[in-house]
Motif scaffolding. Sequence first.
Motif, PDB file in Angstrom:
ATOM      1  N   PRO A 177       0.794  -1.230   0.000  1.00  0.00           N
ATOM      2  CA  PRO A 177       0.000   0.000   0.000  1.00  0.00           C
ATOM      3  C   PRO A 177       0.829   1.284   0.000  1.00  0.00           C
ATOM      4  CG  PRO A 177       0.146  -0.847   2.225  1.00  0.00           C
ATOM      5  CD  PRO A 177       0.911  -1.815   1.347  1.00  0.00           C
ATOM      6  N   ASN A 178       0.286   2.304  -0.670  1.00  0.00           N
ATOM      7  CA  ASN A 178       0.761   3.682  -0.537  1.00  0.00           C
ATOM      8  C   ASN A 178      -0.251   4.507   0.242  1.00  0.00           C
ATOM      9  OD1 ASN A 178       3.113   3.180  -1.899  1.00  0.00           O
ATOM     10  ND2 ASN A 178       2.733   4.598  -3.569  1.00  0.00           N
ATOM     11  N   GLY A 179      -1.490   4.586  -0.275  1.00  0.00           N
ATOM     12  CA  GLY A 179      -2.514   5.404   0.357  1.00  0.00           C
ATOM     13  C   GLY A 179      -3.265   4.665   1.448  1.00  0.00           C
ATOM     14  N   ALA A 180      -3.941   5.452   2.317  1.00  0.00           N
ATOM     15  CA  ALA A 180      -4.797   4.889   3.361  1.00  0.00           C
ATOM     16  C   ALA A 180      -5.869   5.901   3.713  1.00  0.00           C
ATOM     17  CB  ALA A 180      -3.980   4.530   4.608  1.00  0.00           C
ATOM     18  N   THR A 181      -7.106   5.433   3.853  1.00  0.00           N
ATOM     19  CA  THR A 181      -8.201   6.303   4.275  1.00  0.00           C
ATOM     20  C   THR A 181      -9.204   5.476   5.057  1.00  0.00           C
ATOM     21  OG1 THR A 181      -9.822   7.948   3.515  1.00  0.00           O
ATOM     22  CG2 THR A 181      -9.579   5.978   2.164  1.00  0.00           C
ATOM     23  N   VAL A 182      -9.898   6.111   6.008  1.00  0.00           N
ATOM     24  CA  VAL A 182     -10.869   5.429   6.856  1.00  0.00           C
ATOM     25  C   VAL A 182     -12.272   5.691   6.328  1.00  0.00           C
ATOM     26  CG1 VAL A 182     -11.809   5.190   9.180  1.00  0.00           C
ATOM     27  CG2 VAL A 182      -9.370   5.630   8.859  1.00  0.00           C
ATOM     28  N   GLY A 183     -13.008   4.611   6.069  1.00  0.00           N
ATOM     29  CA  GLY A 183     -14.374   4.703   5.596  1.00  0.00           C
ATOM     30  C   GLY A 183     -15.365   4.285   6.654  1.00  0.00           C
ATOM     31  N   PRO A 184     -16.554   3.831   6.252  1.00  0.00           N
ATOM     32  CA  PRO A 184     -17.587   3.443   7.226  1.00  0.00           C
ATOM     33  C   PRO A 184     -17.205   2.173   7.980  1.00  0.00           C
ATOM     34  CG  PRO A 184     -18.285   2.944   4.982  1.00  0.00           C
ATOM     35  CD  PRO A 184     -17.018   3.723   4.856  1.00  0.00           C
ATOM     36  N   HIS A 185     -17.738   2.062   9.211  1.00  0.00           N
ATOM     37  CA  HIS A 185     -17.589   0.854  10.038  1.00  0.00           C
ATOM     38  C   HIS A 185     -16.123   0.525  10.323  1.00  0.00           C
ATOM     39  CE1 HIS A 185     -21.788   0.523   9.017  1.00  0.00           C
ATOM     40  NE2 HIS A 185     -21.503   0.284   7.743  1.00  0.00           N
ATOM     41  N   ASP A 186     -15.292   1.555  10.427  1.00  0.00           N
ATOM     42  CA  ASP A 186     -13.855   1.385  10.721  1.00  0.00           C
ATOM     43  C   ASP A 186     -13.132   0.590   9.647  1.00  0.00           C
ATOM     44  OD1 ASP A 186     -13.968   2.747  13.237  1.00  0.00           O
ATOM     45  OD2 ASP A 186     -14.916   0.976  14.067  1.00  0.00           O
ATOM     46  N   ASN A 187     -13.622   0.652   8.433  1.00  0.00           N
ATOM     47  CA  ASN A 187     -12.936  -0.001   7.326  1.00  0.00           C
ATOM     48  C   ASN A 187     -11.915   0.948   6.716  1.00  0.00           C
ATOM     49  OD1 ASN A 187     -14.319  -2.469   7.452  1.00  0.00           O
ATOM     50  ND2 ASN A 187     -16.013  -1.662   6.227  1.00  0.00           N
ATOM     51  N   LEU A 188     -10.709   0.432   6.536  1.00  0.00           N
ATOM     52  CA  LEU A 188      -9.632   1.190   5.908  1.00  0.00           C
ATOM     53  C   LEU A 188      -9.485   0.728   4.468  1.00  0.00           C
ATOM     54  CD1 LEU A 188      -7.365   0.568   8.898  1.00  0.00           C
ATOM     55  CD2 LEU A 188      -7.488   2.873   7.984  1.00  0.00           C
ATOM     56  N   LEU A 189      -9.538   1.667   3.541  1.00  0.00           N
ATOM     57  CA  LEU A 189      -9.204   1.344   2.157  1.00  0.00           C
ATOM     58  C   LEU A 189      -7.743   1.713   1.934  1.00  0.00           C
ATOM     59  CD1 LEU A 189     -11.165   1.587  -1.058  1.00  0.00           C
ATOM     60  CD2 LEU A 189      -8.984   2.802  -0.984  1.00  0.00           C
ATOM     61  N   LEU A 190      -6.966   0.739   1.430  1.00  0.00           N
ATOM     62  CA  LEU A 190      -5.536   0.930   1.221  1.00  0.00           C
ATOM     63  C   LEU A 190      -5.247   1.001  -0.274  1.00  0.00           C
ATOM     64  CD1 LEU A 190      -4.116  -1.597   3.843  1.00  0.00           C
ATOM     65  CD2 LEU A 190      -4.683   0.823   4.150  1.00  0.00           C
TER      66      LEU A 190
ATOM     67  N   GLU B 268      -2.594   8.483  -3.413  1.00  0.00           N
ATOM     68  CA  GLU B 268      -3.515   9.016  -2.400  1.00  0.00           C
ATOM     69  C   GLU B 268      -4.916   8.438  -2.623  1.00  0.00           C
ATOM     70  OE1 GLU B 268      -4.679  13.188  -0.177  1.00  0.00           O
ATOM     71  OE2 GLU B 268      -3.953  13.285  -2.241  1.00  0.00           O
ATOM     72  N   VAL B 269      -5.600   8.120  -1.521  1.00  0.00           N
ATOM     73  CA  VAL B 269      -6.995   7.675  -1.563  1.00  0.00           C
ATOM     74  C   VAL B 269      -7.787   8.486  -0.550  1.00  0.00           C
ATOM     75  CG1 VAL B 269      -6.498   5.349  -2.398  1.00  0.00           C
ATOM     76  CG2 VAL B 269      -6.473   5.790   0.061  1.00  0.00           C
ATOM     77  N   TRP B 270      -9.114   8.595  -0.764  1.00  0.00           N
ATOM     78  CA  TRP B 270      -9.923   9.494   0.052  1.00  0.00           C
ATOM     79  C   TRP B 270     -11.326   8.917   0.218  1.00  0.00           C
ATOM     80  CZ3 TRP B 270      -8.169  14.451   1.677  1.00  0.00           C
ATOM     81  CH2 TRP B 270      -9.128  15.244   2.324  1.00  0.00           C
ATOM     82  N   PHE B 271     -11.842   8.929   1.433  1.00  0.00           N
ATOM     83  CA  PHE B 271     -13.241   8.582   1.656  1.00  0.00           C
ATOM     84  C   PHE B 271     -14.046   9.862   1.814  1.00  0.00           C
ATOM     85  CE2 PHE B 271     -16.920   6.245   2.585  1.00  0.00           C
ATOM     86  CZ  PHE B 271     -17.569   6.846   3.642  1.00  0.00           C
ATOM     87  N   ASN B 272     -15.090  10.013   0.994  1.00  0.00           N
ATOM     88  CA  ASN B 272     -15.959  11.178   1.058  1.00  0.00           C
ATOM     89  C   ASN B 272     -17.210  10.805   1.832  1.00  0.00           C
ATOM     90  OD1 ASN B 272     -17.297  13.595   0.633  1.00  0.00           O
ATOM     91  ND2 ASN B 272     -18.088  12.954  -1.363  1.00  0.00           N
ATOM     92  N   SER B 273     -17.333  11.297   3.062  1.00  0.00           N
ATOM     93  CA  SER B 273     -18.492  10.960   3.885  1.00  0.00           C
ATOM     94  C   SER B 273     -19.767  11.592   3.348  1.00  0.00           C
ATOM     95  CB  SER B 273     -18.252  11.409   5.333  1.00  0.00           C
ATOM     96  OG  SER B 273     -18.019  12.805   5.399  1.00  0.00           O
ATOM     97  N   GLY B 274     -19.656  12.574   2.464  1.00  0.00           N
ATOM     98  CA  GLY B 274     -20.842  13.199   1.907  1.00  0.00           C
ATOM     99  C   GLY B 274     -21.634  12.294   0.996  1.00  0.00           C
TER     100      GLY B 274
ATOM    101  N   GLY C 270     -20.594   8.803   0.730  1.00  0.00           N
ATOM    102  CA  GLY C 270     -20.319   7.436   1.142  1.00  0.00           C
ATOM    103  C   GLY C 270     -19.462   6.666   0.164  1.00  0.00           C
ATOM    104  N   ARG C 271     -18.572   7.356  -0.543  1.00  0.00           N
ATOM    105  CA  ARG C 271     -17.751   6.699  -1.560  1.00  0.00           C
ATOM    106  C   ARG C 271     -16.267   6.940  -1.320  1.00  0.00           C
ATOM    107  NH1 ARG C 271     -20.970   7.273  -7.361  1.00  0.00           N
ATOM    108  NH2 ARG C 271     -22.612   5.814  -6.776  1.00  0.00           N
TER     109      ARG C 271
END
Length: 454
Positions: free
Chosen positions: A285-298, A332-338, A340-341
């Motif tokens: 992995p390079n990027g990391a972001t936290v999404g729903p339910h404590d899931n990390l997308l790498l 880079e990765v990003w979770f948009n809470s607006g 949900g993606r």
Amino acid sequence: MSRLSSYLYGSVAFGAISLAATGAFAACTGPGAPTNTQTRCLTAVQIPGNPLRSYDISWVNPDRAEYYLADRSNSGIDIIDTRSLTFKRRITGFVGEVPAGVGVNNNLSGPDGVTSHGRWLYAGDGNSTLKVIDLNDLMSPIKQTISTGGTTRLDEMALTTDGKVLIAANNAEDPPFATLFRANGDAGTSATSIISRITIDPTIVPPGAGLAIEQPAWDPTTKRFYTSVPIIANNPPGCSFTGVITCDGGLLVTDPTTVTPGTYVQGAFNPVTNTGVVKLHACGPNGATVGPHDNLLLGCTPANNPNDVTTLVINAATKNYANIGNITGSDEVWFNSGDGRYYTASNRNCTVQGPPCPAASQQTAVLGVIDGTSVLIETIPQSSGSHSVAADSKRNLIFVPQSRPRIVAGDGGDTTAVGAGICGSSNGCVAVYKHDVDEDDEGHDHDDDHGHDH
């Protein structure tokens, strides 16, 4: 983060300057602006000054309605107004691009990593320093310059939710290390200071092999920092971490409340304390972001291991994981809470699926769009250097910098016509994509103002 090459433009300046927006609404044409996707190209914000070729991390503060881009080509942080979608100003005082032939030495160039909380913006520079910036000060915004003691750039970083603790990675040091800082939170004056240097046990990240640590993210539920480690030794047993890479990466879990002052060494993962290096499967992995339910997308990438050709989602609490097919090569990765993606800046996506990923000449740059259940929705072509993404959760706008076209081989410019079509110019730009949550009937709360979950 990525090893894109560019070359030096201009000179280093200091302080903050206000520049008028120029040509802010470009056409959005070509393959980077499809009409059949849920995520549509809305406009392109032109960046004044030198053509945009070398840049790194970007960030959005939705409450301030500001987007920040680490723009090495212009030796500063570019600020875009996310309401009017116009260039606002630039904060200079960074190293800029350090040339290497027609390209750039990214290990020495800056700015690099960037993050913010309230009025405070934190940015890493190519000389191993952290710049602490007061966004409310238009005359002398850089309030502190703090050395982390390295000789190369201070790169990716993340803050706790209250903005009081910062972690930042010196990814290009050998061995690499992270620095934990006391940050400013909501204070009116800057008093940022170093708590400790964090290193990884040398049996996991051996020195002398050019290994790295990359983007961290903060999970407010487990109260841990999760930092991408592209390659670790002995994962799987007997793998190679030099030459032809066959080792997968790891995820460094750090509890800031247990870090001791001075130097703090982290080892293999301890499930009791939920700290240490988690071994990953099929992901460097390079990027990391936290999404729903404590899931990390790498943001897994074949640039680290050619056989890692998927994107990984791992739960911060349970460490259960799932692989997302048909998308890889993210920086880079990003979770948009607006909406949900997840959005991935995948500059090394494989053109042919299945391991190993084709050579770099057969990889392509796309904006990946993944829903909150870890299903790939769509990919949208980007300029070949595109590796940075950030979203405004209040307005559901996604910002993706585009490289200017290549002039000579190896100069770091876009090798396709995609970026110029999106920008409507040959200077590079920041593309703005819009996702209207009402159109696809997902039922997400698009007025959510929590923003990015790093």
